[in-house]
Design a protein around this motif. Structure first.
Motif, PDB file in Angstrom:
ATOM      1  N   VAL A 113       0.855  -1.186   0.000  1.00  0.00           N
ATOM      2  CA  VAL A 113       0.000   0.000   0.000  1.00  0.00           C
ATOM      3  C   VAL A 113       0.892   1.237   0.000  1.00  0.00           C
ATOM      4  N   VAL A 114       0.599   2.160  -0.903  1.00  0.00           N
ATOM      5  CA  VAL A 114       1.327   3.428  -0.979  1.00  0.00           C
ATOM      6  C   VAL A 114       0.329   4.575  -0.942  1.00  0.00           C
ATOM      7  N   ARG A 115       0.854   5.779  -0.728  1.00  0.00           N
ATOM      8  CA  ARG A 115       0.042   6.973  -0.934  1.00  0.00           C
ATOM      9  C   ARG A 115       0.833   7.944  -1.792  1.00  0.00           C
ATOM     10  N   ALA A 116       0.091   8.801  -2.493  1.00  0.00           N
ATOM     11  CA  ALA A 116       0.714   9.776  -3.379  1.00  0.00           C
ATOM     12  C   ALA A 116      -0.168  11.012  -3.450  1.00  0.00           C
ATOM     13  N   ARG A 117       0.441  12.133  -3.752  1.00  0.00           N
ATOM     14  CA  ARG A 117      -0.325  13.366  -3.958  1.00  0.00           C
ATOM     15  C   ARG A 117      -0.905  13.356  -5.369  1.00  0.00           C
ATOM     16  N   PHE A 118      -2.189  13.748  -5.465  1.00  0.00           N
ATOM     17  CA  PHE A 118      -2.824  13.843  -6.775  1.00  0.00           C
ATOM     18  C   PHE A 118      -3.712  15.081  -6.801  1.00  0.00           C
ATOM     19  N   ASP A 119      -3.406  15.978  -7.707  1.00  0.00           N
ATOM     20  CA  ASP A 119      -4.127  17.250  -7.803  1.00  0.00           C
ATOM     21  C   ASP A 119      -4.582  17.456  -9.241  1.00  0.00           C
ATOM     22  N   LEU A 120      -5.893  17.618  -9.435  1.00  0.00           N
ATOM     23  CA  LEU A 120      -6.438  17.805 -10.780  1.00  0.00           C
ATOM     24  C   LEU A 120      -5.956  19.093 -11.435  1.00  0.00           C
ATOM     25  N   LYS A 121      -5.431  20.018 -10.660  1.00  0.00           N
ATOM     26  CA  LYS A 121      -4.955  21.281 -11.229  1.00  0.00           C
ATOM     27  C   LYS A 121      -3.624  21.117 -11.953  1.00  0.00           C
ATOM     28  N   ASN A 122      -2.911  20.049 -11.628  1.00  0.00           N
ATOM     29  CA  ASN A 122      -1.593  19.841 -12.241  1.00  0.00           C
ATOM     30  C   ASN A 122      -1.739  19.119 -13.582  1.00  0.00           C
ATOM     31  N   ARG A 123      -1.008  19.567 -14.587  1.00  0.00           N
ATOM     32  CA  ARG A 123      -1.004  18.939 -15.901  1.00  0.00           C
ATOM     33  C   ARG A 123       0.427  18.680 -16.334  1.00  0.00           C
ATOM     34  N   PRO A 124       0.729  17.479 -16.862  1.00  0.00           N
ATOM     35  CA  PRO A 124      -0.205  16.361 -16.997  1.00  0.00           C
ATOM     36  C   PRO A 124      -0.578  15.780 -15.639  1.00  0.00           C
ATOM     37  N   LEU A 125      -1.704  15.071 -15.602  1.00  0.00           N
ATOM     38  CA  LEU A 125      -2.139  14.444 -14.360  1.00  0.00           C
ATOM     39  C   LEU A 125      -1.087  13.435 -13.907  1.00  0.00           C
ATOM     40  N   THR A 126      -0.593  13.597 -12.679  1.00  0.00           N
ATOM     41  CA  THR A 126       0.558  12.808 -12.221  1.00  0.00           C
ATOM     42  C   THR A 126       0.434  12.493 -10.740  1.00  0.00           C
TER      43      THR A 126
END
Length: 373
Positions: A122-135
């Motif tokens: 199990v991992v966690r990561a930051r994900f923000d729809l404002k960032n492009r490309p989606l990463t």
């Protein structure tokens, strides 16, 4: 021209189902309307973002962002997974405070350095729809299933956050059976961790070693559904052996008996003692013979399906059905079954109260279900 107009009117009146929409009827006459949103290659899990769009995982190691009209964008920043059998990219859930911290949690199967053994992660990561490309960014590994073993089955690795903000992980028995009763490994357990992967100090087996301190319950097989009800109680379903699939109310410190007891038999036909022969083990609140092969699970809490509020909705693989189960107190009973001939991998509730279903396998459809008009 008049004939064509009359024909169109007749077709419109005789066909109340919208384009792309098809009906599904339950065994007791309840009618649902299904609309296809998108298709995927071996989808495994989904979760809704605050804006109503989705993240969807595919086993081969792909994460998609999906809009309400079915448009898909592949999310970057993924890693290699141990794809094969039941292994690959698994669950995806949001942190309870995702709006503030942007944490997304994912599970997957990974190979050991020797390339011969595999375990869940199990991992966690930051994900923000404002960032492009989606990463996916700032990836942190929080939990590694120990021990890694041979074989490609029964990872489980479903994730849910409780009302107290703790993270619960289902850790399957990896088809090894007896380790589900052992305290020196994760196999066959429900785990409870802090959101950063550290161990809470109030778990039930603090005095049994570093690994056992992570356990919430023991004696499980392959748990592919996990959710909390409105009263904060944790429910988990798991696949039985040849049959005897279970829906369990999870109580801290309890032993659920696998592989000593089960309401099913081994695939070889060798019988296993039933739960009622060993009252020291916690028995399921509902079991299924023959098997439904449960996968995907949500406890419904909206008003669109008014009569289903507080009920469990389970996806079935071998049963190729959506199964509505009434939960009353600490009891469970199947209410109705909806079959349309496809294996169901995942079930979620959408922000507007509709139910969303992911079909299994190549070309698996994402369907939006609403009450039939």
């Amino acid at each position: 021209m008049c004939f064509i107009i009359r024909l169109l009117i007749i077709i419109t009146i005789a066909s109340p189902v919208m384009a792309g929409e098809f009906p599904i009827e339950g065994t007791k006459g309840t009618k649902l309307s299904a609309v296809q949103v998108a298709t995927f290659d071996e989808p495994w899990a989904m979760t809704f973002l605050p804006d109503g769009t989705l993240l969807v995982t595919e086993k081969r190691g792909v994460l998609w962002h999906v809009t309400n009209d079915g448009s898909k964008t592949e999310v970057q920043g993924l890693w290699k997974v141990a794809y094969g059998g039941q292994g690959g990219l698994g669950d995806v859930v949001l942190h309870p405070d995702y709006v503030r911290n942007s944490w997304v949690y994912l599970s997957y199967a990974e190979r050991a350095d020797d390339d011969a053994t595999i375990g869940a992660v199990v991992v966690r990561a930051r994900f923000d729809l404002k960032n492009r490309p989606l990463t996916l960014a700032s990836v942190e590994k929080l939990w590694v299933q120990e021990p890694k073993v041979t074989g490609k089955g029964h990872y489980s690795h479903r994730i849910a956050f409780g009302p107290d903000g703790k993270m619960f992980i289902t850790s399957g028995d990896r088809q090894k059976l007896t380790p589900a009763q052992n305290f020196d490994g994760h196999l066959g357990k429900v785990l409870r961790l802090n959101d950063d992967g550290t161990v809470p100090n109030d778990n039930p087996w603090q005095d049994r070693g570093e690994i056992a301190a992570q356990f919430w319950t023991i004696g499980h097989r392959n748990m592919l559904g996990i959710d909390f009800d409105a009263n904060g109680r944790l429910w988990v379903h798991e696949m039985g052996p040849r049959h005897g699939d279970e829906l369990n109310l999870i109580i801290a410190g309890k032993n659920y008996g696998w592989p000593i007891v089960s309401n099913g038999d081994h695939y070889s036909g060798v019988p296993i003692p039933d739960h009622d022969t060993r009252p020291e083990f916690e028995a399921p609140r509902k079991f299924w013979v023959p098997s439904i092969a449960p996968s995907g699970f949500v406890i419904y809490d909206s008003d669109m399906f008014a009569d289903w509020k507080g009920s469990a909705v389970i996806g079935g693989l071998i049963s190729k059905a959506l199964i509505h189960v009434n939960l009353k107190g600490d009891t469970a009973e199947e209410a109705e079954r909806f079959k349309w001939g496809e294996r169901i991998r995942e079930v979620e509730q959408g922000p507007e109260g509709a139910l969303y279903v992911l079909e299994d396998g190549s070309g698996g459809r994402l369907l939006k279900l609403t009450p039939s008009r």
